[in-house]
Scaffold this motif. Structure first.
Motif, short mmCIF file in Angstrom:
data_model
loop_
_atom_site.label_atom_id
_atom_site.label_comp_id
_atom_site.label_asym_id
_atom_site.label_seq_id
_atom_site.Cartn_x
_atom_site.Cartn_y
_atom_site.Cartn_z
N GLY A 182 0.83 -1.20 0.00
CA GLY A 182 0.00 0.00 0.00
C GLY A 182 0.86 1.24 0.00
O GLY A 182 2.05 1.18 0.35
N THR A 183 0.27 2.37 -0.37
CA THR A 183 1.05 3.61 -0.46
C THR A 183 0.38 4.80 0.22
O THR A 183 0.97 5.37 1.14
CB THR A 183 1.37 3.93 -1.94
OG1 THR A 183 2.16 2.86 -2.49
CG2 THR A 183 2.14 5.23 -2.05
N PRO A 184 -0.83 5.25 -0.18
CA PRO A 184 -1.37 6.49 0.38
C PRO A 184 -2.02 6.29 1.75
O PRO A 184 -2.16 5.16 2.25
CB PRO A 184 -2.41 6.90 -0.66
CG PRO A 184 -2.91 5.59 -1.19
CD PRO A 184 -1.71 4.68 -1.21
N ALA A 185 -2.45 7.40 2.33
CA ALA A 185 -3.13 7.36 3.63
C ALA A 185 -4.36 6.48 3.59
O ALA A 185 -4.76 5.91 4.62
CB ALA A 185 -3.50 8.79 4.05
N TYR A 186 -4.99 6.38 2.43
CA TYR A 186 -6.16 5.51 2.27
C TYR A 186 -5.90 4.09 2.77
O TYR A 186 -6.81 3.43 3.30
CB TYR A 186 -6.53 5.48 0.78
CG TYR A 186 -7.74 4.65 0.43
CD1 TYR A 186 -8.99 5.22 0.32
CD2 TYR A 186 -7.62 3.29 0.16
CE1 TYR A 186 -10.10 4.47 -0.02
CE2 TYR A 186 -8.72 2.52 -0.18
CZ TYR A 186 -9.95 3.11 -0.27
OH TYR A 186 -11.05 2.36 -0.61
N ALA A 187 -4.68 3.59 2.59
CA ALA A 187 -4.36 2.20 2.92
C ALA A 187 -3.96 2.01 4.38
O ALA A 187 -3.91 0.87 4.86
CB ALA A 187 -3.24 1.70 2.01
N VAL A 188 -3.66 3.08 5.09
CA VAL A 188 -3.16 2.95 6.46
C VAL A 188 -4.14 2.24 7.41
O VAL A 188 -3.74 1.36 8.18
CB VAL A 188 -2.75 4.32 7.01
CG1 VAL A 188 -2.44 4.25 8.51
CG2 VAL A 188 -1.53 4.85 6.26
N PRO A 189 -5.45 2.59 7.41
CA PRO A 189 -6.37 1.87 8.30
C PRO A 189 -6.39 0.36 8.08
O PRO A 189 -6.58 -0.41 9.03
CB PRO A 189 -7.73 2.51 7.99
CG PRO A 189 -7.38 3.89 7.53
CD PRO A 189 -6.13 3.72 6.73
N SER A 190 -6.21 -0.07 6.83
CA SER A 190 -6.19 -1.51 6.56
C SER A 190 -4.97 -2.17 7.20
O SER A 190 -5.07 -3.25 7.80
CB SER A 190 -6.20 -1.77 5.05
OG SER A 190 -7.43 -1.37 4.48
N LEU A 191 -3.82 -1.53 7.07
CA LEU A 191 -2.60 -2.05 7.71
C LEU A 191 -2.80 -2.13 9.22
O LEU A 191 -2.50 -3.16 9.85
CB LEU A 191 -1.41 -1.16 7.36
CG LEU A 191 -0.10 -1.46 8.08
CD1 LEU A 191 0.39 -2.86 7.77
CD2 LEU A 191 0.96 -0.41 7.72
N GLU A 192 -3.31 -1.06 9.81
CA GLU A 192 -3.49 -1.03 11.25
C GLU A 192 -4.50 -2.08 11.71
O GLU A 192 -4.31 -2.73 12.75
CB GLU A 192 -3.96 0.35 11.68
CG GLU A 192 -2.92 1.45 11.45
CD GLU A 192 -3.45 2.84 11.75
OE1 GLU A 192 -2.64 3.72 12.10
OE2 GLU A 192 -4.67 3.05 11.63
N ALA A 193 -5.57 -2.27 10.93
CA ALA A 193 -6.61 -3.22 11.31
C ALA A 193 -6.09 -4.65 11.28
O ALA A 193 -6.43 -5.47 12.16
CB ALA A 193 -7.82 -3.07 10.39
N LEU A 194 -5.28 -4.98 10.29
CA LEU A 194 -4.74 -6.34 10.20
C LEU A 194 -3.78 -6.61 11.36
O LEU A 194 -3.78 -7.71 11.93
CB LEU A 194 -4.03 -6.52 8.87
CG LEU A 194 -4.95 -6.54 7.64
CD1 LEU A 194 -4.14 -6.47 6.36
CD2 LEU A 194 -5.84 -7.78 7.64
N VAL A 195 -2.98 -5.63 11.73
CA VAL A 195 -2.09 -5.78 12.88
C VAL A 195 -2.90 -5.93 14.16
O VAL A 195 -2.65 -6.82 14.99
CB VAL A 195 -1.13 -4.59 12.99
CG1 VAL A 195 -0.34 -4.63 14.30
CG2 VAL A 195 -0.16 -4.56 11.80
N ALA A 196 -3.93 -5.09 14.33
CA ALA A 196 -4.77 -5.13 15.53
C ALA A 196 -5.53 -6.44 15.65
O ALA A 196 -5.84 -6.90 16.76
CB ALA A 196 -5.74 -3.96 15.54
N ALA A 197 -5.83 -7.07 14.50
CA ALA A 197 -6.57 -8.34 14.51
C ALA A 197 -5.68 -9.53 14.88
O ALA A 197 -6.17 -10.66 14.97
CB ALA A 197 -7.21 -8.58 13.15
#
Length: 352
Positions: free
Chosen positions: A7-22
Motif C-alpha cells: 500500500g502507499t497512500p493514507a487511504y491504505a493505512v487503516p487496513s494495515l493497522e486493522a490487520l495488525v490489531a486483529a
C-alpha cells in the motif's frame, strides 16, 4: 496469518493497522519510493511507509516491482501466507502473484466490475453514481479483473467530496479485510481454481465494466458551459483540484451546490429555498448572478445556476462564505473562467 502488505497512500493505512490489531503478523510492507513534495523539498515517505516504520515493520520500496527480481526474491523469503494489496500503485507481476500459498487479495474501492483502475473514487463522483463500495478481490494478471470474495456498499451524498468518500471507503476496506482473513485461512492452500471454488468467489463478468483512467490536466479545468450538476460533480470528484480562473489567476473550487429544483432536498438547509427560487435563472456561463452574504456566489452555467461556497485563489488561503466574497471582490455581471485553466494537484487519493 503471516501477511505481506502492499500500500502507499493514507487511504491504505487503516487496513494495515486493522490487520495488525486483529492479531496477524505483517512480515513486510511494500510501498512506493519516497517522493519530493513541493519545489525543493526533501523526499518524503508514503503514508503507509511512515506508519509501517512506526509499527516496527520491515519496509520495501521497489521502483518497479516487475523489473526487480532481487526484491521479488527478498519478499518470497519472508514466507507470507498471503499478500494484501490496498492502493499500492503498481501492477504485480505473475511471479509475485504466485508466491503466497493463500493468494494475493486486493481491497478495491468500487463495486466491481464498475470502475476498474487507478481512480475509482474520483470517477464514481464525477459520473454521478448513487452508490459505491469496496470489493475484496482475488488478484490475477488483469487490471482489477479477479473474482470477488466480499463486497460492501455505501450510498454517495450529493454534497460529498472525494476526500470525505475516501475516508468512508478506507474504513470499510479495513473492516472487510479483517472479515475476509479467517475465510481465506479456512479455505487453505492448493491449486488456485480449487481454492477459489472453496471460497465461493463471484466472477465479475463483463457487463457494466468501466475504466477509472488516470486523470489528465484537462480534466481539472471547469467548463462553465456545462450544466450545474456536471460542474458540481467535477468539483466534488476532483477535490481539491477543480480549477477556473479569475483575473488571470487560478481559482480552485472547493465546495459547490447545484441549484437544481429537483435536488433541493439534498442541498444544505440554508439554500434549499434558493434552489427552487433561482433554478430557472439564466446567465452567461461563469457569470456572477448574485452575491449571498455569508453564503457565497451564485454563478451561471450551461443550465441551472451553481452556488460556490468555498474556493482558494492562487496565493491566498481557502475561504468560505463572507470571507470568500471579500477575497474575490466580485460583483454581479463579472465572469469566471478561461480555457486551459486546469492543472492536476499534487497527490491523489488511492482506491485500487
Amino acid at each position: 496469518m503471516k501477511i505481506l502488505f502492499w500500500g502507499t497512500p493514507a487511504y491504505a493505512v487503516p487496513s494495515l493497522e486493522a490487520l495488525v490489531a486483529a492479531g496477524h503478523t505483517v512480515v513486510g510492507v511494500v510501498s512506493q519510493p519516497d517522493r519530493r513534495r513541493g519545489r525543493g523539498a526533501a523526499a518524503q515517505p508514503s503514508a503507509v511507509k511512515a506508519r509501517a516504520l512506526e509499527l516496527g515493520l520491515p519496509v520495501f520500496t521497489p521502483t518497479r516491482i516487475r523489473r526487480e527480481p532481487e526484491v521479488q526474491q527478498q519478499l518470497a523469503a519472508l514466507g507470507a501466507d498471503l499478500s494484501v494489496v490496498v492502493a499500492f500503485g503498481q501492477l504485480l507481476p505473475p511471479e509475485v502473484l504466485q508466491q503466497p500459498p493463500l493468494g494475493c487479495w486486493n481491497g478495491h474501492g468500487s463495486l466491481l466490475p464498475r470502475w476498474r483502475g487507478a481512480g475509482p473514487i474520483q470517477w464514481c463522483l464525477m459520473e454521478g453514481d448513487a452508490e459505491t463500495g469496496v470489493g475484496i478481490m482475488a488478484m490475477e494478471a488483469g487490471l482489477d479483473t479477479g473474482p470477488v470474495l466480499l463486497e460492501g456498499r455505501l450510498p454517495i451524498g450529493l454534497l460529498e467530496n472525494a476526500q470525505q468518500l475516501a475516508a468512508r471507503l478506507s474504513a470499510l476496506t479495513a473492516t472487510l479485510l479483517v472479515e475476509a482473513m479467517p475465510r481465506i485461512e479456512a479455505a487453505g492452500p492448493g491449486p488456485e481454481p480449487e481454492r477459489w471454488q472453496r471460497l465461493g468467489l463471484r466472477s465479475q463478468g463483463d457487463d457494466g465494466v468501466r475504466l477509472a483512467r488516470l486523470l489528465r490536466k484537462e480534466d481539472f479545468a471547469v467548463d462553465w458551459s456545462r450544466s450545474a450538476l456536471a460542474i458540481h460533480r467535477q468539483v466534488m470528484g476532483l477535490y481539491p483540484g477543480a480549477t477556473t480562473t479569475l483575473a488571470g489567476k487560478r481559482l480552485k473550487l472547493l465546495a459547490t451546490e447545484p441549484l437544481v429544483a429537483r435536488l433541493a432536498e439534498q442541498l444544505s438547509a440554508d439554500v434549499r429555498a434558493l434552489a427552487t427560487g433561482v433554478a430557472e435563472q439564466q446567465g452567461r456561463p461563469g457569470e456572477v448572478l448574485a452575491l449571498l452574504p455569508g453564503v457565497g456566489l451564485v454563478l451561471g452555467t450551461g443550465g441551472c445556476p451553481l452556488l460556490l461556497r468555498s474556493a482558494q485563489l492562487e496565493g491566498k488561503q481557502a475561504a468560505s462564505g463572507q470571507p470568500l466574497l471579500q477575497q474575490l471582490g466580485l460583483q454581479a455581471g463579472d465572469r469566471l473562467g478561461e480555457k486551459g485553466a486546469g492543472s492536476a494537484p499534487e497527490g491523489t487519493l488511492g482506491g485500487s
